[in-house]
Design a protein around this motif. Sequence first.
Motif, PDB file in Angstrom:
ATOM      1  N   PRO A 155       0.534  -1.274   0.075  1.00  0.00           N
ATOM      2  CA  PRO A 155       0.111  -0.008  -0.073  1.00  0.00           C
ATOM      3  C   PRO A 155       0.823   1.282   0.099  1.00  0.00           C
ATOM      4  CG  PRO A 155      -0.848  -1.473   1.417  1.00  0.00           C
ATOM      5  CD  PRO A 155       0.444  -2.182   1.218  1.00  0.00           C
ATOM      6  N   PRO A 201      -7.716   1.994  -2.551  1.00  0.00           N
ATOM      7  CA  PRO A 201      -7.977   1.733  -1.611  1.00  0.00           C
ATOM      8  C   PRO A 201      -7.755   0.558  -1.118  1.00  0.00           C
ATOM      9  CG  PRO A 201      -9.920   2.328  -2.658  1.00  0.00           C
ATOM     10  CD  PRO A 201      -8.733   2.472  -3.618  1.00  0.00           C
ATOM     11  N   ILE A 202      -7.576   0.213   0.056  1.00  0.00           N
ATOM     12  CA  ILE A 202      -7.527  -1.375   0.641  1.00  0.00           C
ATOM     13  C   ILE A 202      -8.737  -1.583   1.515  1.00  0.00           C
ATOM     14  CG2 ILE A 202      -4.922  -1.505   0.221  1.00  0.00           C
ATOM     15  CD1 ILE A 202      -4.587  -0.882   3.154  1.00  0.00           C
ATOM     16  N   ASP A 210      -8.507  -3.422   4.189  1.00  0.00           N
ATOM     17  CA  ASP A 210      -8.074  -3.503   5.582  1.00  0.00           C
ATOM     18  C   ASP A 210      -7.931  -1.770   6.191  1.00  0.00           C
ATOM     19  OD1 ASP A 210      -6.942  -3.865   8.166  1.00  0.00           O
ATOM     20  OD2 ASP A 210      -4.897  -4.600   7.544  1.00  0.00           O
ATOM     21  N   LYS A 211      -9.058  -1.477   7.174  1.00  0.00           N
ATOM     22  CA  LYS A 211      -8.968  -0.115   7.629  1.00  0.00           C
ATOM     23  C   LYS A 211      -8.355  -0.066   8.521  1.00  0.00           C
ATOM     24  CE  LYS A 211     -11.684   1.083   4.167  1.00  0.00           C
ATOM     25  NZ  LYS A 211     -11.092   2.009   3.380  1.00  0.00           N
ATOM     26  N   GLY A 257      -4.852   2.054   5.699  1.00  0.00           N
ATOM     27  CA  GLY A 257      -5.897   1.943   5.076  1.00  0.00           C
ATOM     28  C   GLY A 257      -6.483   3.468   5.218  1.00  0.00           C
ATOM     29  N   ASP A 317      -7.366   6.660   2.744  1.00  0.00           N
ATOM     30  CA  ASP A 317      -8.404   7.246   2.505  1.00  0.00           C
ATOM     31  C   ASP A 317      -8.251   8.892   2.781  1.00  0.00           C
ATOM     32  OD1 ASP A 317      -9.642   4.767   1.807  1.00  0.00           O
ATOM     33  OD2 ASP A 317     -10.435   4.426   3.945  1.00  0.00           O
TER      34      ASP A 317
END
Length: 494
Positions: free
Chosen positions: A193, A216-217, A219-220, A224, A228
């Motif tokens: 990322p 975006p991914i 996994d927040k 992540g 964002d």
Amino acid sequence: MSTTSPRVSPLSRKLNWMNLFVSGSALLLASMAFLAYDQFTFRQTMVRNLSAQAQIIGANSASALTFNDPQAAEKTLSALRSFPDIVAAGIYASDGHVFARYVRDPKSSPVAIATAPSNTTDELVESRSDEILLVSPIILEGKKIGAVYIRSSMTALSHRFWRYILIAAIVLLVSLIVALLISTVYRHALVGPIVNLAQTAQNVSEQKNYSLRATPIADKTEIGLLIDAFNDMLQQIQVRDQALLHAQGELEERVQQRTQQLVVANHELEAFSYSVSHDLRGPLQTINGFVHMLSADYESKLDDRARDYLKQLRLSSRRMSELIEDLLNLSRVSTTGMQAGRVDLSEMARNTASTLQSREPARQVEFVIASCPAVEGDSRLLQIVMENLFNNAWKYTSGHAKARIEFGCEKRQIGTVYFVRDDGAGFDSRQADRLFKPFQRLHSEAEFPGTGIGLATVQRIVQRHGGRVWGESAGHGATFYFALSAVKEQSRAS
């Protein structure tokens, strides 16, 4: 799922080294800060302890000094043997000679006692590479009768320093090892990322295209959220960039409008000056002409009251003429172009003084003109400065049978400062801020006639030369100072 470990990328290695460098730097800086604070506080504690010991010794030795009993004083000093860091001490009498002394190891090489202290009543502390020297006064009934001198070794401080260095090195090494292990565990989840985010950031920077977005991914985690937030930031920048372009167009239009308004205002100011110069001067000259003819042809036929009215009309007309001229001069000094050159203010002062003396030869005025260095400035404007300051001094010394007006210069921190000084009426220093405001007068018209514009004109000219002007008075006589900055190129009026 494959169990093969992914190849360590250059970014992973850089992250490892970055983590180690950041962690090590932070720990090193923190250790240095704590070490410096520890050394400082420990030394301050040593000084406070020495000060307390010196005050106790001084209090216990006051009677010995009073009754000239050095044995008692040396006995008091011998109590310092319980403090192993103190290598030498002494008590001085008020005349500066050594009254009593103490040396921890008499068999070692001689330890010099400090030179006799000064008469100050303050406590003195001196730090050397391996010692602290302290001199504390002995006060009895508000009078200094002697001083206590103590030399203390800083061996304990040195030992404390090296112990702290050893502990900090061990903590730093262990912390770096732990940081390396943690960085190795988490680097794989960060690399992909972050590479995508870095590539997007590079494209945005190169293309200035804020419509691009990072992938975006799901996994927040922090990564992540970072992606964002980065995309949201790009969205805000895109909106603001469009708004900025729109505002820039409006701003350019407003600037153009304001510029046109300023041009119109300048034209109106020039038209007003022309009107004052011609339209007002013409009627005023007509009034003066009729007043003159009335005086010449009919003054003998007028009674005393009419002649007094005629006199007041003549004076008012003359004052109106002076006021118009002063207003025009005040307007010109703000708008006239400046031509820089070398100006001899001393020569200007001599010429101005000669003109004033020839105008009223009956007055006894001593002019003292010093030879001052030339300045860089506009000779026409600086001539107005000298004339106004000398006229001011000439006017306010008119009540003296013998007066003195001086021009000189002196070196100050801001550079060469020039001044015009007189021994005239002076002014109230509490109202000095009113001196350079137009139409502000500190004396009545009956005492000293004038329009109250001369000093305002002086201030504007000096400010156009990048300098400042101020006045000083002690109630009798006045001195006006001014300092100029160099004007290196021609200034043009708008």
